[in-house]
Design an enzyme around this catalytic site. Structure first.
Site, PDB file in Angstrom:
ATOM      1  N   LYS A 150      35.391 -32.445 -59.254  1.00  0.00           N
ATOM      2  CA  LYS A 150      36.749 -32.029 -59.585  1.00  0.00           C
ATOM      3  C   LYS A 150      37.523 -33.154 -60.280  1.00  0.00           C
ATOM      4  O   LYS A 150      38.536 -33.653 -59.775  1.00  0.00           O
ATOM      5  CB  LYS A 150      37.454 -31.490 -58.336  1.00  0.00           C
ATOM      6  CG  LYS A 150      36.818 -30.175 -57.872  1.00  0.00           C
ATOM      7  CD  LYS A 150      37.556 -29.504 -56.763  1.00  0.00           C
ATOM      8  CE  LYS A 150      38.779 -28.765 -57.218  1.00  0.00           C
ATOM      9  NZ  LYS A 150      38.511 -27.448 -57.810  1.00  0.00           N
TER      10      LYS A 150
HETATM   11  N1  PMP Z   1      33.754 -23.881 -59.644  1.00  0.00           N
HETATM   12  C1  PMP Z   1      34.844 -24.472 -60.140  1.00  0.00           C
HETATM   13  C2  PMP Z   1      34.852 -24.899 -61.560  1.00  0.00           C
HETATM   14  C3  PMP Z   1      35.977 -24.665 -59.333  1.00  0.00           C
HETATM   15  O1  PMP Z   1      37.067 -25.262 -59.819  1.00  0.00           O
HETATM   16  C4  PMP Z   1      35.950 -24.216 -57.996  1.00  0.00           C
HETATM   17  C5  PMP Z   1      37.173 -24.382 -57.128  1.00  0.00           C
HETATM   18  N2  PMP Z   1      37.165 -25.621 -56.466  1.00  0.00           N
HETATM   19  C6  PMP Z   1      34.782 -23.606 -57.520  1.00  0.00           C
HETATM   20  C7  PMP Z   1      33.696 -23.449 -58.368  1.00  0.00           C
HETATM   21  C8  PMP Z   1      34.680 -23.180 -56.094  1.00  0.00           C
HETATM   22  O2  PMP Z   1      34.628 -24.317 -55.271  1.00  0.00           O
HETATM   23  P1  PMP Z   1      35.193 -24.286 -53.781  1.00  0.00           P
HETATM   24  O3  PMP Z   1      34.510 -23.148 -53.120  1.00  0.00           O
HETATM   25  O4  PMP Z   1      34.796 -25.598 -53.226  1.00  0.00           O
HETATM   26  O5  PMP Z   1      36.658 -24.089 -53.873  1.00  0.00           O
END
Ligand code: PMP
Length: 299
Positions: A150
């Site tokens: 992220k």
């Molecule tokens: N892919 C991307 C590009 C994201 O930004 C997110 C959100 N964090 C997810 C997948 C899903 O990740 P998570 O389940 O950890 O929120």
């Protein structure tokens, strides 16, 4: 929507209207930051943060990629405090660590590091939300260009794809690679259901989602690569993400799916786990009542 009163900024809790940064921050100009999106849910035992450790571990990985030395314990503490100090029962928690100060050169070593943790009020709703997706003309950032973590700058890729999808009347974009393999959505991972089999789509350019990991643990779903040709043959398709939770996909381009029974069951199981109704998964929740008790003991 009410706003937070207090935000954690570099070790202090400040009034939200005083939480400001300079127009010359490195992170603003180049996206040199790392963030997380975390949810706090109301449970029978009061507010609890879901998978806080996993989110902070992923943040730490992103920080390492940018050469940042982050105090994870301080963020762990602040994530709980910002919810408590704002009297939220349910919240979206946004930690961000970014470079600032100093110069606008691309060498980040001499720069200052800023840490912010904000909580925004957020009520969960088990609505009948469904998603219509467009397979995007944009490609996902390749992992060898920007690691799938992220990192703030990496999200320009998601925003371009999302803008394109919404312009054409869809809700969300699906990243597919040059060979036709499915990657992920702009802010969610993707699953496919074939009969009773649940498959977590795997791709080296996709973010290792924590909701995806949760759903895999709850369902025993296996991860594997998947071509678009196979995805079109799925009985059900759904997305997972901290914000979206588990949401059925009804359309990809012109192809229609039913918002079927397996997805509905997984949605319910996910709601049960985040609301603390599955005792064997209690270790995924950081209960704020525990934090309050510890504070009282140390006072
Ligand atoms: N892919 C991307 C590009 C994201 O930004 C997110 C959100 N964090 C997810 C997948 C899903 O990740 P998570 O389940 O950890 O929120």
């Amino acid at each position: 929507m009410s706003r937070p009163r207090q935000i954690f900024v570099d070790g202090h809790y400040v009034d939200a209207h005083n939480a400001k940064c300079s127009v010359l921050e490195h992170g603003l100009h180049y996206g040199t930051g790392v963030f997380e999106g975390i949810r706090c849910y109301n449970t029978e035992d009061g507010p609890a943060i879901f998978r806080l450790d996993a989110h902070l571990a992923r943040l730490e990985q992103g920080a390492l990629a940018l050469g940042m030395n982050v105090d994870i314990a301080a963020l762990h503490d602040a994530a709980q405090q910002v919810v408590l100090r704002n009297d939220f029962e349910e919240a979206y928690i946004r930690p961000i660590v970014y470079y600032g100060g100093g110069s606008l050169h691309l060498d980040v070593e001499p720069l200052d590091l800023f840490s912010v943790v904000a909580a925004l009020p957020w009520t969960s709703h088990l609505g009948n939300k469904v998603v219509r997706m467009q397979s995007s003309p944009y490609r996902r950032n390749p992992a060898r260009a920007i690691p799938p973590l992220k990192l703030t700058g990496g999200y320009v890729n998601s925003i371009l794809a999302k803008r394109h999808a919404t312009k054409y009347g869809y809700d969300e974009a699906l990243f597919v690679d040059d060979d036709g393999y499915v990657c992920e959505a702009t802010g969610e991972n993707i699953f496919a259901v074939f009969g009773d089999e649940v498959v977590a789509v795997e791709h080296c350019d996709a973010l290792p989602g924590i909701t995806r990991d949760t759903v895999m643990a709850l369902t025993g779903a296996k991860a594997r690569r998947m071509h678009m040709v196979e995805l079109r043959q799925a009985d059900e398709v759904f997305l997972t993400g901290t914000s979206a939770e588990v949401v059925p996909v009804t359309t990809i381009d012109t192809h229609e799916y039913g918002a079927g029974p397996v997805t509905r069951r997984i949605q319910q199981a996910y709601q049960d786990v985040v609301h603390g109704r599955i005792p064997t998964r209690g270790h995924w929740l950081t209960y704020l009542s525990t934090y309050n008790k510890a504070l009282r003991r140390s006072a």
